[in-house]
Every structure is written in C-alpha cells, then in structure tokens.
Design an enzyme around this catalytic site. Structure first.
Site, PDB file in Angstrom:
ATOM      1  N   ASN A   1      -4.862  10.609 -37.968  1.00  0.00           N
ATOM      2  CA  ASN A   1      -3.406  10.423 -38.025  1.00  0.00           C
ATOM      3  C   ASN A   1      -2.981   8.964 -38.182  1.00  0.00           C
ATOM      4  OD1 ASN A   1      -4.349  10.016 -35.408  1.00  0.00           O
ATOM      5  ND2 ASN A   1      -2.569  10.927 -34.416  1.00  0.00           N
TER       6      ASN A   1
ATOM      7  N   GLU B   1      -9.322   8.901 -25.521  1.00  0.00           N
ATOM      8  CA  GLU B   1      -7.890   9.029 -25.814  1.00  0.00           C
ATOM      9  C   GLU B   1      -7.730  10.377 -26.496  1.00  0.00           C
ATOM     10  OE1 GLU B   1      -4.725   9.619 -27.177  1.00  0.00           O
ATOM     11  OE2 GLU B   1      -5.018   8.133 -28.767  1.00  0.00           O
TER      12      GLU B   1
ATOM     13  N   CYS C   1      -0.450  12.205 -31.105  1.00  0.00           N
ATOM     14  CA  CYS C   1      -0.930  12.766 -29.840  1.00  0.00           C
ATOM     15  C   CYS C   1       0.061  12.615 -28.699  1.00  0.00           C
ATOM     16  CB  CYS C   1      -2.272  12.135 -29.465  1.00  0.00           C
ATOM     17  SG  CYS C   1      -2.228  10.339 -29.469  1.00  0.00           S
TER      18      CYS C   1
ATOM     19  N   GLU D   1      -6.358   1.805 -23.994  1.00  0.00           N
ATOM     20  CA  GLU D   1      -6.355   0.969 -25.182  1.00  0.00           C
ATOM     21  C   GLU D   1      -5.077   0.146 -25.156  1.00  0.00           C
ATOM     22  OE1 GLU D   1      -7.051   3.949 -28.322  1.00  0.00           O
ATOM     23  OE2 GLU D   1      -9.097   3.174 -28.414  1.00  0.00           O
TER      24      GLU D   1
END
Length: 508
Positions: free
Chosen positions: A171, A268, A302, A482
């Site tokens: 994505n 993640e 997400c 992150e």
C-alpha cells in the site's frame, strides 16, 4: 559497464497510465541490479489502473538471498565504523536526490500501486523528510556514563544490530521501504528489503539513490519474492532483526520463523480502528476526518478509522453530508491531478472488498452509496481494478464488515448514545492500531484518548502521522514502533562496559 539507474532510463521518463513496461532486473545487491539464475518462477506484476502487465517479478532463491545478506554484512562492517555525522551526510544526500526526482518516482509508484498522483507525491516527499529526520538523529546516538566507587566507572555503548531485514507491504511501497531503512541506517545497520511481490519497482529506485548518495555497496539491498523468499530471510543466521509490515496471519509466521534464531522483530500489522464522533464536535471537520480516515489509498491503509461511531443525535446530518461527498469523489486515472481515488491493487483484492459489501447487505447493512465495480470512461482503464467508494449504514458491531479488516474504500457507520458505551464497543476488538475522536470538550478528548486501546489516537483529525512520533499497535496489531526517536531502541543494542581503576578485590 556501469548500470544506468532505473529512473534515468527512457521508459521511466514522463510515465503516464498504460505506458510503463519494466524489462530490467529488479533485485539489487552489491550496488547493482541482479537477475536471478532461475527465472522459471517469475510472476507477472499488473498495473492496477489498466490490468496490463507492468513487469515480471523474479523471486530470489536460497543462493540469491545468501548473496544479498553477505553483501549487506560486508557493507555493515564499513558503515558501522563511520561517525554518526558521516552517516548523516550520505543520508541527507539521498533525501536531496529523492526530492529532486520526486515527480518521476511518484509516477512510477502510481503505475505500480494504483493510488493517485497527489497522494504518491505526498508519500515521496514524506519519505525524504523521514530520511532527513533520522540523519539528524544519527550524530546524537550516545550511551550513559556512571561514576562508581574509588574512581571506577561504567558506561554504555549503543551499538548497531548488524544486518536487518525489512519486509514491506504493497500500500505504501516506497514509503515503507524508507521507514525501515532510515532508522536502520542511521543506527549503523545494513538492510535487506523484500517488497511486496505486487509492488516490486520503487524499492529498487531507492536502492540506486542510496548508492548514488555515497552509501557503500550492499548497504541497502532489494530481494524480490513471496513467502518462500521471506522464509529464507527470516531463517538466515546472519540476520539480526526482522521488521515486518503486513497482515496478522503472515506476521505470526514471521515471528515464529524469526524466533528459531532468537532474532529481534518489529510487527506492524492490521487494524480495524474506531473513529468516535460526539454530538458536540465541529461537524464539518468530523465529516472531513471520516473521509480521510476511510478513503486514502482506496481505503487500503492499515490504520484507517473504518468503524465510524456517530452519536445518535447528529447521525442524520452526518450521513447526509458524508454520502453526498463520497458520491462526489472522482474515481479514475490515478496519474491525473484531478483524480481523488485510483484503482485497488489487484483483481483478487477488488473481488474481496466487493465480497465484504455483498456480505454486509446480507447481514442487514444498508449500502448508502457505492460498493460496486466502477468502469471509468477512458477506454484504456476498462481493465483496471476500480470500485465506487462505499458508505454502509444500519451497521451493528457483530457484522463481518465491522469486525474484519476490509482494506478497501468501505466506511461502516454505527450509532452510539454514551461515552462509556462507545468506549466499550470501540475496544471490543482483537486489533489496536489507531483510533480517533472528534469533540469540542477538551477533558473528554483526553479521557477518551486515555481509554482507547490503540497505539495512536487522533483528536479532531485523522490519519495525520507525524514522522517525529512513534507508530505501532496494541494487541494483535503488533509491537515495536516505527518513526519517532524511540525507533532507535529497536535498531540498536546496549553494551555495558565496567572499568576498574583500582585493584581487584578477590574472595579467592
């Protein structure tokens, strides 16, 4: 003869929809593009907007993975010995090159991913900022000094891990590669990056930019492939850490494989995030926030706020305006500036999302707009993976569309009455990536943020993820972070050094 970087080849100039065909090798290590020996398992990669073949993805086998990791290790031995300021210079030059070529990189990203050119340009510029941010952190890495009795002392050294592996998602192909590379490199590590097999192209452009910026050959490598290549990376004994972005089931497998070698992991993973809109909100901002929470990158994000809880008193006004604006979203050629929604990543993904809408209808949800295959008027787009953005009303918490991650442009809207009730419902999920709240009541805003079980909470906005702040999940949305300064802790290890300045006091 030295290879010409992809971005300088004629076919990468002025890319428009339906024009790009990539024939070059898309694996990269030792400072050059590499074509694996065995090409029999090559898979076609499609341009989402047209459905035509963009390139072939040739997966790496055991020999290629080993070569890439050894190339990374060789670069790590040089790179880790540089001062932080020296690493920062290379990173800043890479960021400058990205900014200089941002339009060209964005056009390639659109061809490979299907998102709009407006979004892609934003992603590429954010990527440059991310590298600049971590370049600024590189010279500040430091340990701690502790004075001990008798003039003795101890100190800590913050040291790199070694060769790290990044496994990316489709994505945000370029941006995710950068989000893993920037902190890893700033801390003195080398990185082997595996893009999604559906978006193999732009990570190679990033690798070539790092090389041009002065990074040692092998510092950032790209290995293409699917599950088999990912398995080889996770099991390789020279890999110190794996950072994975993707689905929960794949994340569990990556964790399990990495555990065999006791490798550090950052996960993640997915989300089904709640966005809570109270009746005292600034309604115009809440409507815009809900649209941003659901329709960026065709809904394939997400952390999207796909469960939109609206206080019952304002539900009619909210729905009327959200539906009106959703219907007005321009779906079409993602390379055109006026387009606001491009194509989904693949035909299977499109079918999956449409299947969720169909299931929602069967379970009693009402399709207020969209949720159907869409064919733009331009004939070259007739084979593309487009759908009309969808708003679902009459939703309940037990519906599949409310419980499961759809990963498409589908907003589920649910009514609520009280703060206590909506918090319980919002937290009743195995996910915990993001959340949001719209209210004018400052005390309520912070109270709700405190009680939402998620790694991020947006107050009176949504999907604004500053580079300076950590990003990651609670519960099954993953762990580790992150972005932000804290990410340094996930790409380094601490060594304690104890120095005796006197005589040894022995019991023997």
């Amino acid at each position: 003869m030295a290879q010409k970087p992809l971005i300088q080849l004629p076919e990468f100039s002025n890319v428009s929809t339906g024009t790009l065909v990539v024939k070059e090798a898309l694996n990269f290590w030792n400072g050059e593009r590499v074509r694996p020996k065995d090409t029999k398992n090559a898979e076609p990669v499609y341009e989402p907007a047209t459905g035509r073949v963009l390139c072939d993805m040739v997966p790496c086998g055991e020999e290629e993975v080993d070569q890439a990791i050894k190339s990374a290790h060789s670069a790590y031995l040089k790179w880790s010995k540089l001062a932080g300021m020296e690493r920062a210079r290379v990173m800043l030059e890479a960021a400058r090159l990205i900014r200089e070529r941002s339009d060209e990189i964005a056009r390639v990203e659109v061809a490979n991913n299907g998102k709009t050119i407006t979004e892609a340009k934003g992603n590429i510029n954010t990527s440059a900022s991310c590298i600049e941010y971590y370049a600024g952190i590189a010279p500040t890495l430091a340990g701690q000094h502790i004075q001990l009795p008798g003039g003795s002392f101890a100190y800590t050294r913050r040291e790199p891990l070694g060769v790290c592996v990044g496994i990316g998602a489709w994505n945000f192909p370029f941006q995710i590669a950068v989000m893993k590379a920037a902190p890893a490199l700033a801390c003195g590590n080398a990185l082997v990056f595996k893009p999604s097999p559906m978006t193999p192209v732009t990570a190679v452009i990033l690798a070539e930019i790092f090389k041009e910026a002065g990074a040692p050959d092998g510092l950032f490598n790209v290995v293409q492939g699917g599950a088999e290549t990912g398995t080889l990376l996770c099991h390789h004994p020279m890999v110190a850490k794996v950072s994975f972005t993707g689905s929960v089931p794949t994340g569990k497998k990556v964790m399990e494989m990495s555990s065999k070698g006791v490798k550090q992991v950052t996960m993640e993973l997915g989300g089904k995030s709640p966005l809570i809109i109270f009746k005292d909100c600034e309604l115009e901002n809440a409507i815009k926030g809900a649209l941003m929470a659901n329709f960026l990158t065709q809904g394939q994000v997400c952390c999207n706020g796909t469960r939109v809880y609206v206080q019952r008193e304002i539900m009619p006004q909210f729905l009327e305006e959200v539906v009106k604006r959703t219907k007005a979203i321009t779906v079409g050629d993602p390379q055109l500036q006026g387009t606001r929604m491009g194509a989904l990543i693949s035909k299977p993904q499109l079918d999956k999302v449409l299947g969720f809408v169909s299931e929602a209808k069967k379970q009693g949800a009402k399709v207020l707009c969209g949720g159907e295959p869409f064919t733009p008027s331009d004939p070259k787009l007739k084979g593309g993976y487009f759908m009309s953005p969808c708003v679902l009303g009459n939703c309940r918490d037990d519906m599949t569309c409310v419980k499961e991650e759809i990963f498409g442009p589908v907003m589920s809207v649910l009514p609520f009455d009280t703060e206590e009730e909506v918090l319980q419902r919002a937290n009743n999920t195995t996910y915990g990536l993001a959340s949001g709240v719209f209210t004018r009541d400052v005390a309520r805003a912070h109270r709700v943020a405190e009680n939402l079980q998620a790694g991020s909470c947006f107050i009176n906005n949504y999907n604004t993820n500053p580079l300076e702040m950590p990003f990651g999940g609670y519960k099954m949305s993953g762990f580790g972070r992150e972005l932000g300064q804290v990410t340094v802790e996930f790409y380094t290890q601490l060594k304690t050094v104890v120095v005796e300045m006197g005589d040894v006091q022995s019991l023997f």
